[in-house]
Design a protein around this motif. Sequence first.
Motif, mmCIF file in Angstrom:
data_model
loop_
_atom_site.group_PDB
_atom_site.id
_atom_site.type_symbol
_atom_site.label_atom_id
_atom_site.label_comp_id
_atom_site.label_asym_id
_atom_site.label_seq_id
_atom_site.Cartn_x
_atom_site.Cartn_y
_atom_site.Cartn_z
ATOM 1 N N THR A 1 0.889 -1.246 0.162
ATOM 2 C CA THR A 1 -0.116 -0.140 -0.050
ATOM 3 C C THR A 1 0.901 1.366 -0.199
ATOM 4 O OG1 THR A 1 -0.111 0.096 2.308
ATOM 5 C CG2 THR A 1 -2.112 -1.006 1.151
ATOM 6 N N GLU B 1 0.455 5.915 0.188
ATOM 7 C CA GLU B 1 -0.192 6.958 0.475
ATOM 8 C C GLU B 1 -0.676 7.696 -0.700
ATOM 9 O OE1 GLU B 1 0.777 10.935 2.442
ATOM 10 O OE2 GLU B 1 0.392 9.387 4.191
ATOM 11 N N CYS B 2 -2.012 8.071 -0.928
ATOM 12 C CA CYS B 2 -2.597 8.734 -2.045
ATOM 13 C C CYS B 2 -2.177 10.452 -1.867
ATOM 14 C CB CYS B 2 -4.184 8.875 -1.819
ATOM 15 S SG CYS B 2 -4.905 9.558 -3.375
ATOM 16 N N GLN C 1 -3.546 12.860 -3.175
ATOM 17 C CA GLN C 1 -4.422 13.663 -3.017
ATOM 18 C C GLN C 1 -5.109 13.983 -1.595
ATOM 19 O OE1 GLN C 1 -3.769 15.394 -6.282
ATOM 20 N NE2 GLN C 1 -5.807 15.641 -6.240
ATOM 21 N N HIS D 1 -4.271 11.477 1.006
ATOM 22 C CA HIS D 1 -3.538 10.709 1.912
ATOM 23 C C HIS D 1 -4.251 9.455 2.494
ATOM 24 C CE1 HIS D 1 -1.056 14.312 1.595
ATOM 25 N NE2 HIS D 1 -2.040 15.033 1.782
ATOM 26 N N LYS E 1 -3.803 3.332 -0.436
ATOM 27 C CA LYS E 1 -4.290 3.007 -1.810
ATOM 28 C C LYS E 1 -3.248 1.778 -2.207
ATOM 29 C CE LYS E 1 -2.779 5.843 -5.143
ATOM 30 N NZ LYS E 1 -2.357 4.784 -6.390
ATOM 31 N N CYS F 1 -7.300 5.563 -6.638
ATOM 32 C CA CYS F 1 -7.854 5.709 -5.421
ATOM 33 C C CYS F 1 -9.463 5.445 -5.232
ATOM 34 C CB CYS F 1 -7.347 7.169 -4.537
ATOM 35 S SG CYS F 1 -7.774 7.319 -2.882
ATOM 36 N N CYS G 1 -10.931 9.113 -3.488
ATOM 37 C CA CYS G 1 -11.048 10.424 -4.247
ATOM 38 C C CYS G 1 -11.080 10.100 -5.595
ATOM 39 C CB CYS G 1 -9.764 11.434 -3.854
ATOM 40 S SG CYS G 1 -8.159 10.753 -4.258
ATOM 41 N N TYR H 1 -8.617 9.705 -7.853
ATOM 42 C CA TYR H 1 -7.780 10.285 -8.736
ATOM 43 C C TYR H 1 -6.502 9.131 -9.023
ATOM 44 C CZ TYR H 1 -8.946 15.248 -8.420
ATOM 45 O OH TYR H 1 -9.491 16.241 -8.636
ATOM 46 N N TYR H 2 -6.186 9.274 -10.239
ATOM 47 C CA TYR H 2 -4.803 8.549 -10.427
ATOM 48 C C TYR H 2 -4.060 9.237 -11.261
ATOM 49 C CZ TYR H 2 -1.863 4.875 -12.513
ATOM 50 O OH TYR H 2 -0.975 4.079 -12.993
#
Length: 59
Positions: free
Chosen positions: A28, A30-31, A33, A35, A38, A44, A47, A49-50
């Motif tokens: 895993t 941290e995203c 955008q 946090h 993921k 994610c 949110c 987002y990628y």
Amino acid sequence: MAVPKRKTSKARRDKRRTAKCRMTIPATMECPQCHAAKRPHAVCGECGYYNGKEVITVE
């Protein structure tokens, strides 16, 4: 050509296969955008987002 002399029993077969079933915990990260945790190289789920772009809309 090599041929088995005896039939492999179900117990012996299944003992061998259990080693393949033991899996490690998926990685895993941290995203950037939101946090949230993921999986790497995945969208994610929190949110949507990628790679800094909104790919899916999350309600």
